[in-house]
Design a protein around this motif. Sequence first.
Motif, short mmCIF file in Angstrom:
data_model
loop_
_atom_site.label_atom_id
_atom_site.label_comp_id
_atom_site.label_asym_id
_atom_site.label_seq_id
_atom_site.Cartn_x
_atom_site.Cartn_y
_atom_site.Cartn_z
N SER A 57 0.81 -1.19 0.00
CA SER A 57 0.00 0.00 0.00
C SER A 57 0.86 1.27 0.00
N ARG B 8 3.51 1.59 -1.94
CA ARG B 8 4.21 1.71 -3.21
C ARG B 8 3.82 2.96 -3.98
N ASN B 9 2.58 3.41 -3.81
CA ASN B 9 2.12 4.55 -4.58
C ASN B 9 2.47 5.89 -3.93
N SER C 157 4.60 8.98 -2.99
CA SER C 157 5.74 9.58 -3.70
C SER C 157 6.93 9.73 -2.77
#
Lengths: 250, 259
Positions: free
Chosen positions: B5, B7-8, B10
């Motif tokens: 979760s 990974r997205n 920034s």
Amino acid sequence: MKMFNDSKNCVEIKNLSKTFIRPNGEKVNICENLNLYIEKGKISSIIGSSGCGKTTLLNMIAGFENYDDGEIYLAPNCKIGILFQNNVLFPWKTIMQNILFACRNYFDDPKAVIREYLAKVGLSEVENCYPNELSGGMNQRIALLRILLTSPDLIILDEAFGALDYQNRLEMQNLFLELHKERKFTALVVTHDMLEAITLGDNIFIFYDQPLKFNIIQNSVKSDGNYSSIINQVESIFNISDQSKYNKEV
Amino acid sequence: MNYRSERNVSFIVKLFRILASFAIFLLIISILKIIDWKFLITFSYIPSIQDIIYECVSVFSDLEIYGNILITLGRVYSGFICAVILAIPFAILITENRLVRHYIYPVFEFIRPIPNVAWVPISIVLFQSINSSMLFITFIGAFFPILINSVEGLGNINENYKKIAKSFHVTRWVYITEVMIPATFPNIFTGLLLGMSGSWLGVVVAEMISGQSGIGYLTWVNYTLLNMSGVVMCMFIIGGLGAFSTWLLRKINYFSIRM
């Protein structure tokens, strides 16, 4: 495990006995002097209550578990493929790697063969996917394909379609029957679903009691389409077993 | 913690979070220092943030600190890699061989709880050079966490995976490398993380007690000179390098496995 030279049967179980001891020290007699024959080229469905010893018997046939006494005979050079309900593919390998794991030594160019078969079952786009990116039905289809690529003589399905939804279950059953028609392998199908047992099985083994007892019903549905007669027979066998249990307790 | 979760998120957000947690930590320390907290613990001798920054600027302008960092890193990674090379195959041997499991492994269960510090005198006697004994301490720090976690994982491989491999008649080598190790990797990885912490603990203890170089030695020298800014700076270096090692391991894990 011994081999025999009989053209009619794929598996012959003679006087098989198996007991194991539960962690609480209780001795469980799974089977005692069990004799059972699995016909070559036929699908044999096995139904029975949970814990009666179906999976243990399959494990003994597949060579995963030892038995105390008796003998299990297999047809010469009998290769066994097994399909479970869960964890059918390795989650750390892609679909291609999962299938290659089983059949890399079977073909000169295994990847080309795998691609051809994936295309046949409509899954040509998933070769680089991981199992967790696909549905349960797709995983089962790929696991079945992986087994078939090793050309097994005996396929064991241990409640393999039990976790699938109705649609996927039907698709898998049809695929399995089609492949059986084409390949003529012997199959042992353990299931809790009576309809599945009848749909797939040429013979239906009804397991009950402990130590294991069973009755065999020749499945006539494939010829006369009369489901109710089979269901009545199965129910009467279960009623008899329940009655005998009741008598024992009294 | 669910890393997927994350990974997205920034890089900027991640950096901000890290800096914010540092800011909160330093703020609390600074407040305790300013009010001169003396209940149960005393902050009188703790250097101010300003002193630590001055110390850092002065120390990092000299090349000596980089040499010490490299020496410590060398010791940590050498000990850690030796531990990985020995612990994982040994764990496989324990799982696969009943004789090893019953007649050799029990003594390791006995040795395992002995802390790193207790190994220092024995390691000095065992090895002829100080460097070798320090390498041994870092090795011991990593070896047991990796071994125990690997043994636990290897002993609890999903039965279906074993049966699938057996039904396809794969060789022992293929089974170990393609099924056993990947199936156990989450456990092995936990062992690696704990082992890395153990190695850092070991190297600092060893350098403090018997070292003549390295960050642990520098920490001790600063303490004997009552230079608390230097001590805190060394602690930050150890923390930073330890966090970097963990980050490196997590990166390796991210690329090596898909579970």
